[in-house]
Scaffold this active site. Structure first.
Site, PDB file in Angstrom:
ATOM      1  N   ASP A  69       1.793  -0.822  -3.654  1.00 53.89           N
ATOM      2  CA  ASP A  69       2.259   0.546  -3.925  1.00 53.89           C
ATOM      3  C   ASP A  69       2.646   1.185  -2.600  1.00 53.89           C
ATOM      4  O   ASP A  69       1.963   0.981  -1.597  1.00 53.89           O
ATOM      5  CB  ASP A  69       1.131   1.362  -4.595  1.00 53.89           C
TER       6      ASP A  69
ATOM      7  N   THR B 254       4.433   8.266  -5.236  1.00 53.03           N
ATOM      8  CA  THR B 254       3.893   9.040  -6.372  1.00 53.03           C
ATOM      9  C   THR B 254       2.526   8.511  -6.816  1.00 53.03           C
ATOM     10  O   THR B 254       1.811   9.202  -7.524  1.00 53.03           O
ATOM     11  CB  THR B 254       4.863   9.054  -7.591  1.00 53.03           C
TER      12      THR B 254
ATOM     13  N   VAL C 232       8.219  -1.997  -2.414  1.00 56.02           N
ATOM     14  CA  VAL C 232       8.738  -3.252  -2.992  1.00 56.02           C
ATOM     15  C   VAL C 232      10.265  -3.356  -2.922  1.00 56.02           C
ATOM     16  O   VAL C 232      10.826  -4.366  -3.340  1.00 56.02           O
ATOM     17  CB  VAL C 232       8.236  -3.504  -4.442  1.00 56.02           C
TER      18      VAL C 232
ATOM     19  N   ILE D 212       8.888  -9.020  -0.618  1.00 54.38           N
ATOM     20  CA  ILE D 212       7.446  -9.077  -0.951  1.00 54.38           C
ATOM     21  C   ILE D 212       6.907 -10.458  -0.553  1.00 54.38           C
ATOM     22  O   ILE D 212       7.382 -11.466  -1.050  1.00 54.38           O
ATOM     23  CB  ILE D 212       7.211  -8.877  -2.468  1.00 54.38           C
TER      24      ILE D 212
ATOM     25  N   TYR E 291      17.197   7.460 -12.987  1.00 48.07           N
ATOM     26  CA  TYR E 291      16.082   6.724 -13.604  1.00 48.07           C
ATOM     27  C   TYR E 291      16.603   5.819 -14.723  1.00 48.07           C
ATOM     28  O   TYR E 291      16.332   4.620 -14.747  1.00 48.07           O
ATOM     29  CB  TYR E 291      15.066   7.724 -14.161  1.00 48.07           C
TER      30      TYR E 291
ATOM     31  N   LYS F 262      16.652   1.636 -14.595  1.00 49.47           N
ATOM     32  CA  LYS F 262      15.886   0.824 -15.553  1.00 49.47           C
ATOM     33  C   LYS F 262      16.816  -0.046 -16.386  1.00 49.47           C
ATOM     34  O   LYS F 262      16.473  -1.184 -16.725  1.00 49.47           O
ATOM     35  CB  LYS F 262      15.049   1.723 -16.461  1.00 49.47           C
TER      36      LYS F 262
END
Ligand code: UDP
Length: 312
Positions: A33, A37, A59, A63, A147, A151
């Site tokens: 993380d 947020t 991320v 990674i 957003y 997604k």
């Protein structure tokens, strides 16, 4: 050998509950993380556990994990409309670059990959309730586009990796979820109404409050996600509570349960705010034998209790 799960966004609201469940089920958990947020407080109780490791990492950058990994659960993203309006570029980057890295990790480790997608892929839906076969009604250039489109891109990328690399992937579409560990000031309707009631402030109803949402308690959602992990279903699969309420109904229930005397104050409806939302969960019922158990009032009582104990 214990299975290892990597949870991106593991210090967030849903991510941290998922870490708890996985530790409880005997997994090793690596939680990533960047804390924009998410919060260390959400995972503080896990910090001493020998099977839990927290790595502060963004991320959207490569990674690197040495261990064998059985599952990559990609839950990192701002998810409250106020948050993604504040961090539109980070939101687009975590859905695109972050998903690319998380898929790359799952591919390298031959792990099952689960993408936390969202009911926002349906935009302001013209089909009601929303089945997974509905393609949605999204404004790509509106304020919520950062957003919704990140997604949608993440879903397309997941399918491309599945097809090109024969990976074991699953797309999960999460509908409105609430419960302990949501930030008091996260801007979403449940924490807003509860914190306003607890501090005797007016409840801010956007628009006329006739828009609808269907609220799922966090424990029900986590149960669904855990079942999805054991399943080989590719999704997309809706997880959410199919019981639908108007925002005005929600305000009245919160007032009754808190006993607050707060008034309602009406504010402008945010741009592209979906007018209605309710999941069709036929697929989850059939393939996971799953459906939510916690009714809204019962879940709200838990949430109110948690917020009253955790309000400074
Ligand atoms: N909403 C509201 N008052 C608030 C916060 C939200 O009336 O203080 C409304 C918002 O306009 C939307 C619904 O509640 O119609 C759910 O909003 P939320 O931000 O929780 O999530 P969304 O479902 O829009 O992603």
């Amino acid at each position: 050998m214990k299975k290892t799960a990597v949870v991106t966004g593991g210090a967030g609201f849903i991510g941290s509950h998922l870490c708890d469940r996985l530790i409880g089920e005997g997994f090793k958990v690596i939680c990533l993380d960047n804390l924009i947020t998410g919060s260390r407080r959400n995972i503080g109780h896990l910090s001493g556990a020998k099977d839990f490791k927290f790595i502060r990492h963004d991320v959207t950058k490569f990674i690197k994990i040495k261990e064998k990994v059985g599952y990559v659960l990609h839950f990192a993203s701002p998810a409250s409309p106020e948050d993604y309006l504040k961090y539109p570029i980070q939101t687009l980057k975590v859905g695109s670059l972050g998903t690319h890295n998380a898929l790359g990790l799952a591919k390298a480790k031959r792990a099952r990959f689960i993408l936390a997608s969202t009911s926002e892929v349906y935009g302001d839906p013209l089909v009601h309730p929303q089945p997974e076969s509905y393609w949605g009604n999204v404004n790509p250039v509106g304020l919520r586009g950062c957003y919704d489109e990140s997604k949608r891109f993440a879903e397309a990328l997941t399918m491309a990796y599945r097809r090109a690399h024969k990976m074991d992937t699953c797309i999960l579409r999460i509908f409105n979820t609430y419960g302990p560990r949501m930030r008091l000031n996260d801007g979403r309707v449940v924490p807003n109404f509860i914190s306003q009631s607890l501090s005797g402030k007016p409840l801010t109803v956007y628009g006329r409050g006739t828009q609808t949402r269907s609220f799922c308690y966090i424990d029900d959602l986590i149960e669904g996600i855990f079942r999805l992990m054991q399943n080989d279903c590719p999704g997309p699969m809706n997880l959410g509570n199919p019981h639908e309420f108007t925002i005005l109904q929600l305000a009245k229930i919160v007032l009754r349960l808190t006993g607050a005397k707060s008034k309602l104050t009406f504010k402008p409806l945010p741009q592209d705010d979906p007018r209605q939302r309710r999941p069709d969960i036929t697929l989850a019922r059939k393939s996971l034998d799953w459906q939510p158990k916690v009714e809204l009032e019962e879940g709200l009582k838990e949430a109110i209790d948690w917020f009253s104990r955790n309000t400074p």
